[in-house]
Design a protein around this motif. Sequence first.
Motif, PDB file in Angstrom:
ATOM      1  N   UNK A 105       0.831  -1.205   0.000  1.00 32.61           N
ATOM      2  CA  UNK A 105       0.000   0.000   0.000  1.00 32.61           C
ATOM      3  C   UNK A 105       0.868   1.258   0.000  1.00 32.61           C
ATOM      4  N   UNK A 106       1.912   1.289   0.820  1.00 33.11           N
ATOM      5  CA  UNK A 106       2.782   2.472   0.902  1.00 33.11           C
ATOM      6  C   UNK A 106       3.469   2.734  -0.441  1.00 33.11           C
ATOM      7  N   UNK A 107       3.957   1.688  -1.090  1.00 33.97           N
ATOM      8  CA  UNK A 107       4.622   1.872  -2.383  1.00 33.97           C
ATOM      9  C   UNK A 107       3.644   2.348  -3.451  1.00 33.97           C
ATOM     10  N   UNK A 108       2.455   1.753  -3.481  1.00 32.41           N
ATOM     11  CA  UNK A 108       1.456   2.168  -4.467  1.00 32.41           C
ATOM     12  C   UNK A 108       0.979   3.595  -4.212  1.00 32.41           C
ATOM     13  N   UNK A 109       0.792   3.943  -2.935  1.00 30.45           N
ATOM     14  CA  UNK A 109       0.380   5.307  -2.581  1.00 30.45           C
ATOM     15  C   UNK A 109       1.439   6.311  -3.029  1.00 30.45           C
ATOM     16  N   UNK A 110       2.706   6.006  -2.751  1.00 31.17           N
ATOM     17  CA  UNK A 110       3.789   6.899  -3.154  1.00 31.17           C
ATOM     18  C   UNK A 110       3.809   7.059  -4.675  1.00 31.17           C
ATOM     19  N   UNK A 111       3.712   5.941  -5.400  1.00 29.96           N
ATOM     20  CA  UNK A 111       3.734   6.014  -6.861  1.00 29.96           C
ATOM     21  C   UNK A 111       2.565   6.844  -7.385  1.00 29.96           C
ATOM     22  N   UNK A 112       1.395   6.673  -6.815  1.00 28.33           N
ATOM     23  CA  UNK A 112       0.230   7.450  -7.252  1.00 28.33           C
ATOM     24  C   UNK A 112       0.447   8.942  -7.013  1.00 28.33           C
ATOM     25  N   UNK A 113       0.967   9.290  -5.852  1.00 31.77           N
ATOM     26  CA  UNK A 113       1.184  10.705  -5.521  1.00 31.77           C
ATOM     27  C   UNK A 113       2.209  11.330  -6.451  1.00 31.77           C
ATOM     28  N   UNK A 114       3.355  10.675  -6.612  1.00 32.82           N
ATOM     29  CA  UNK A 114       4.391  11.281  -7.456  1.00 32.82           C
ATOM     30  C   UNK A 114       4.008  11.245  -8.933  1.00 32.82           C
ATOM     31  N   UNK A 115       3.183  10.285  -9.326  1.00 25.77           N
ATOM     32  CA  UNK A 115       2.716  10.263 -10.705  1.00 25.77           C
ATOM     33  C   UNK A 115       1.802  11.465 -10.968  1.00 25.77           C
ATOM     34  N   UNK A 116       0.978  11.807 -10.006  1.00 32.00           N
ATOM     35  CA  UNK A 116       0.091  12.961 -10.167  1.00 32.00           C
ATOM     36  C   UNK A 116       0.835  14.290 -10.065  1.00 32.00           C
ATOM     37  N   UNK A 117       1.858  14.366  -9.207  1.00 25.67           N
ATOM     38  CA  UNK A 117       2.412  15.663  -8.828  1.00 25.67           C
ATOM     39  C   UNK A 117       3.824  15.970  -9.311  1.00 25.67           C
ATOM     40  N   UNK A 118       4.570  15.002  -9.780  1.00 26.03           N
ATOM     41  CA  UNK A 118       5.986  15.244 -10.092  1.00 26.03           C
ATOM     42  C   UNK A 118       6.298  14.957 -11.547  1.00 26.03           C
TER      43      UNK A 118
END
Length: 146
Positions: A105-118
Motif C-alpha cells: 500500500x505504501x509503495x502504491x500510494x507513493x507512486x500514485x502521488x508522485x505520478x500525479x504531482x511530479x
Amino acid sequence: MITTDALSDLGDFREELFIDLVDTEYYLRATDAGWPTVLADAEFDHSLGTFVEARIGGQSIRLGGQPLKVRIAASWRYYYIFRNRLLVSRNYARRHPAWVTAGCFADLRHLAIVTMLAPGRRARLTAALAGVKDGLRGLTGKKPGT
C-alpha cells in the motif's frame, strides 16, 4: 548492528535484491528465525530521493503560501522498489501479512502521488511496471542497463 552469531545463523544479506528492501528482508528473516530485533528510527547524512515542486497541469501547488514539495527517487529506482516488493512479499506474505499489505500500500500510494504531482511520470511508471513484470517472473540482481 548484527552479531556474528546472527550472521552465522542467518547468512549474508540477499545481494540479488540489489538496493531496495535488502535490510527489510534480513529483518524478516531474523524475526522468523527467532532472533531479537529492534527497529530504530535513525538519521542518515544522505537523503533517499530528491524534493521537487508539486505541480498539476503545470501549475504549482501551494500549501500555506509555500510551494508543496514531494520526494521522488531516480526513475530507475522504481524498478527495484516494485520488483523487490514482490519478491520479498512472495516469501513472507503468509508469515507477515500485515507487513506485506502495508508495504505494498505504501509503495502504491507513493507512486500514485508522485505520478500525479511530479515530473518524470512516464519514466517512473515504465520502471515500476517493468519491476512488477520481473518480480512476477522471479528475476533478481542488477537490471542490465542500470
